[in-house]
Structure formats: C-alpha cells, structure tokens
Write a protein that holds these residues in place. Sequence first.
Motif, PDB file in Angstrom:
ATOM      1  N   SER A 359       0.826  -1.205   0.000  1.00 18.36           N
ATOM      2  CA  SER A 359       0.000   0.000   0.000  1.00 18.36           C
ATOM      3  C   SER A 359       0.861   1.257   0.000  1.00 18.36           C
ATOM      4  O   SER A 359       0.575   2.224  -0.716  1.00 18.36           O
ATOM      5  N   LEU A 360       1.903   1.259   0.815  1.00 19.37           N
ATOM      6  CA  LEU A 360       2.808   2.403   0.856  1.00 19.37           C
ATOM      7  C   LEU A 360       3.467   2.641  -0.497  1.00 19.37           C
ATOM      8  O   LEU A 360       3.565   3.780  -0.964  1.00 19.37           O
ATOM      9  N   PHE A 361       3.913   1.572  -1.121  1.00 24.30           N
ATOM     10  CA  PHE A 361       4.578   1.723  -2.416  1.00 24.30           C
ATOM     11  C   PHE A 361       3.583   2.175  -3.486  1.00 24.30           C
ATOM     12  O   PHE A 361       3.860   3.107  -4.246  1.00 24.30           O
ATOM     13  N   ILE A 365       4.472   6.136  -3.356  1.00 27.07           N
ATOM     14  CA  ILE A 365       5.612   6.224  -4.272  1.00 27.07           C
ATOM     15  C   ILE A 365       5.146   6.197  -5.722  1.00 27.07           C
ATOM     16  O   ILE A 365       5.393   7.138  -6.480  1.00 27.07           O
ATOM     17  N   TYR A 366       4.451   5.134  -6.107  1.00 30.65           N
ATOM     18  CA  TYR A 366       4.073   5.000  -7.515  1.00 30.65           C
ATOM     19  C   TYR A 366       3.088   6.079  -7.937  1.00 30.65           C
ATOM     20  O   TYR A 366       3.307   6.798  -8.914  1.00 30.65           O
ATOM     21  N   SER A 375      -3.821   5.330 -13.531  1.00 33.25           N
ATOM     22  CA  SER A 375      -5.227   5.021 -13.311  1.00 33.25           C
ATOM     23  C   SER A 375      -5.382   4.175 -12.059  1.00 33.25           C
ATOM     24  O   SER A 375      -4.409   3.589 -11.557  1.00 33.25           O
ATOM     25  N   GLU A 376      -6.609   4.100 -11.549  1.00 32.04           N
ATOM     26  CA  GLU A 376      -6.880   3.283 -10.375  1.00 32.04           C
ATOM     27  C   GLU A 376      -6.563   1.818 -10.636  1.00 32.04           C
ATOM     28  O   GLU A 376      -6.013   1.132  -9.785  1.00 32.04           O
ATOM     29  N   VAL A 380      -3.832  -0.531  -8.582  1.00 30.22           N
ATOM     30  CA  VAL A 380      -4.206  -1.814  -7.981  1.00 30.22           C
ATOM     31  C   VAL A 380      -3.236  -2.907  -8.397  1.00 30.22           C
ATOM     32  O   VAL A 380      -2.802  -3.726  -7.574  1.00 30.22           O
ATOM     33  N   TRP A 381      -2.873  -2.931  -9.663  1.00 27.52           N
ATOM     34  CA  TRP A 381      -1.936  -3.951 -10.135  1.00 27.52           C
ATOM     35  C   TRP A 381      -0.528  -3.734  -9.584  1.00 27.52           C
ATOM     36  O   TRP A 381       0.203  -4.699  -9.333  1.00 27.52           O
ATOM     37  N   VAL A 382      -0.158  -2.489  -9.361  1.00 23.11           N
ATOM     38  CA  VAL A 382       1.142  -2.208  -8.732  1.00 23.11           C
ATOM     39  C   VAL A 382       1.145  -2.719  -7.298  1.00 23.11           C
ATOM     40  O   VAL A 382       2.137  -3.297  -6.825  1.00 23.11           O
TER      41      VAL A 382
END
Length: 553
Positions: A359-361, A365-366, A375-376, A380-382
């Motif tokens: 979640s933090l990343f 970050i991203y 995009s959302e 989510v995939w990240v």
Amino acid sequence: MPVNIPGLISVLVFYLVILAVGIWASRKSQIEEKKCPGNRSEISMVGGRNMNIVTGIFTMTATWVGGGYVIGTAEAVYVPTLGLIWALGPLAYVINFIVGGTFFAKPMREKNFVTMMDPFQIKYGNAVSSLFLIPAFIGDLLWVACILGGLGGTMSVILDMSSMHSVFISTGVAILYTLLGGLYSVAYTDVIQLIFMAISLAVCVPFVLMNPASSGITFTATHELFQAPWLGKLELRDLGKWIDDLLLLSIGGLCYQAFFQRILAAASPSHSQIMCYAAAVFSASMGIPSVLIGAVAASTDWNQTSYGLPTPFEKGEGGKILPIALQHLCPPFVSIIGIGAIAAAVMSSVDSAMLSSASLFGRNIYKSILRKQASENEVVWVIRASVLVIGLSGMGLSFVSDSVYAFWLISGDVIYTVIFAQLVCVLYFPSSNAYGALAGFVMGSTLRFLGGDHILKITPIIHFPYCRLIDGVYVQYFPFRTLAVLVSFITILSVSCLASLLFNRGLLSEKWDVFKVKPQTDGTNKRKTEEMCLDDGKPVALEMSPLERTVNK
C-alpha cells in the motif's frame, strides 16, 4: 525421518479453509469497488471504511499476535539468560494499543488518510517523505522474515518437513488470498485464524503442563533445577536495556502501516479507538500460552523425553523451543493441533505486513511520485505486484537466522528509532517543517548506527555507558535507541523553528527556501495538491502544507 503425513494433511486442510475464506471475502471487495469505481486502490488498502468493531478487533489482534509473538515469547521465557522478565511482548502490546488508541487512532481516522505516510507527504512533500518510506519498508520486510522463520522452524520440528518447503507453501497461500481481496480478504481470514489459534493453544497447554518429565513451574520460577529460574532477573545495570527494548516493541509498534491500515478502515474514529483498547486485552491474553510453554520447557528434564540431551538451549535451538515442546511433551495428535496454531499466527500477520508495504509503495511512491497520472486499475496492479515482491523477499530472509526473537526486535528497532519522533511531530506539532524532519532523520539514523547492534554483530563506534563485551560482541545496556528518538525529536523542532525564523524574517533569501517554509504572498502555498477520497466518495483537494489546514477539511 519420514514426513508426518497426518500433520501435513491437517495443515493443508487448514490452508484450504483460509484460502476459501479469502476468496469469499474478495467478493465483498468487488462489491465495494462497484460502489466507488474511481477509488479501487483505496478499497484494496482500507476497504470501504466500514469495518465493523468485531472484525476490527479480530484483525487488529491477529495482526500483532503472529509467529514472532507466539514463538518469540516462549523463546524468551525459556532461554536461561533471559526469562519471563525479558519476555516483553505481552506488556509491550498492551502499551502499544492503549497509547495508539488514545493519541493516534482518532486524529488519523478523522482526516480520512489512506496510509500512514499521507500526512508526511501533505506536510513535507514527496522528496522528504520518501526517506521515511525506507525504514517502513525495511521494518515490514524483517517482520515478514520473522514470522515466516517461526513457521519454518515449527514445521521442520513437528512435521519432519523441510522448512523451505513449508515456508514456500505458506507464503504462496498468503500471497494468493491477499492479491484477490486486499484488506477485505486479510481482515476476514484474520477472524478465522485468531479463533483457530486460540483454540489450538488452549488444547496444547494442559498436555504440556501435565508431562511427567517436567517439574512444577511454580518451583522452578524462582529456584534453579535444570537451568536458571524461568522468571529471570533484572539487575540495575540492565535496566536501561530493558526499558529500551520495551519502548522499542511498544511505541515502535505505532509506526507500522499495518496498525494504521486497520484504524483507517474503521467505520468511525470512535470505532478505531475501541478496536485498539480491545486488542490490548486480547493480545496480552494470547501471550499466556506461550509463557506457560516456555516455563514448562525450562522446567523439563530433557533426558526423560524423546529429545534427550544436550538440551535445546545447549544445542542452540532455543528459538524453536515452542515447537520442540509441542513435539516432545505432547501426544502426536496434540502437536499436530499445535502446528495449526502456529500456522494461523503466521498467516494472520504475514498477509498484513505484505499488504501494508504494498500500500505504501502503490500510493505514496508510484501514484504520488513515479506516475501521478496512473489510473486506479494500474495502481491496484502495482499493489498486487508489490505484495508478491515483499512476500518473496521476506521468505528469502526467513532462512537467515534461527532466532525469531532477534528478527522481531530488529524489525521494531528500525521503525522506532527513525519514524516515531517524526510521526509525533507531523500530527501534533504544526510548527515542524521539512527542514526539521530531514535533520531529525539524519540525526536519529546516525546516532542509531553509531550504537552498533549485537544481534547483527555490528561493532559500535560509540560506547555508551554500561556497554559490555559479551561472548566477543559488544552489547549496549544504555537505552541508546530511545536516546536516538529523543535527539531526533529535539532536532526536528529546533531546526524547524530555526528555518522558519531565518526565512520568515528575511535573514535568508527566499530563493534558498526549497521546501517553501515561508507563506506565499498570495495566501496560498506553491505546493501541489492531492485528491483524497472521503467516506462519501467525494474527492476533496487537500493542500500539501501546512498540515493543520487538512483538519478543517
């Protein structure tokens, strides 16, 4: 030795149940995503901000009562050089939840943050806040390693199964259901895991206590029989280290994203506080079986058991004392039940640690730094990819050390010495600014590094008072980590005031004010704003600085 087939089957059945619950919970996540399709990533991280109190209490307790807590507490009680007085987990977690519920839960939930690092980015901007993400990632990674290491040691003892294979399977299951449903899957599986853990340990403890090879734990608590009394002792010269370790495990626990992830998912600020206070009671209660098992192990004549001599401590297996006691002091079917308790404890924490770092990343970050236009669906995939990376990395580290208690302490150490003072300032001291935060980070980290680490066998550069050479390694008995926190706190406030004074009074040119401490002439701040989703789903722009303006939102 052949693999314990009945035990292996029971563990696999348990994993299938957990996986099924995780898949079922993922459907709830999908329903919430349909209600607010523009906030898929937030739903993955904090659900729909509608977690009920009962589920919240279970998931908060289960997250903290993991493999490190259950196995590490038994290890501390059993090891002759430590004892119950040094088994700080139960007491530390009570302090952690009471302080967290009283001072941190309400202000964080009221402002509808999504991650612990949101207030840092709002107040200090992305550049400075990125530094605080580093210790947060390291802490979560070591926490995952601590948890999985406990599981590997347990299964290798009771199931005669390779620790590598058991850790690999457990990590795979936890990653799978975390990927499917985010916080919803993690929270609902925590309910099942905590119930199973409590029942399993309650079944095992009576058999351990009644084993004829063990003497009465009331006698061995204060008298030496097979080893030093399991109550342990705390000499005056050791008090500094005891206080340091206690504050590390208690106050340091307030700086984990996993803690705030549950607070921010609560239905209301008052619910988040109730969750913390109830978790204080339940987490302490869950430590009682570990204390009893460690005490019995210290009171056992191992020559009368199938384990034999030398003792587990003499063989360097003190870190595995809980599974060893279950294996050699209980009937086979009971030890199999015990392995279920450990597996439940492990998975209830490892999924939380993976999701918190992801979640933090993904958000801080991203989305906030690397790809602000992401995009959302992309975020989510990240997050899902990050869960996979954190899980696999922690799995690799879990094979480095046999001592779960060591990883447990190091994990909290990193978080406590670097982030706690920053968190207090960002929430309660509006005068703090990015200059002070940066200086505090440097001072706290430097002082902590110069103190060395006996667990990692890093020789200290500064020998604080009461520093002693033990078995060829220098051990600091002065509370130097707490000193690092205090120095960091004082540095943050003093440098912040100095920077404000220099720029606001024109003693330094405004062109040198890279962090924009001086208010702008048009009444606005030049920093960019960021949109955050409130409970009603309506986005509202929050100014990046100062933090107090977000309260009015």
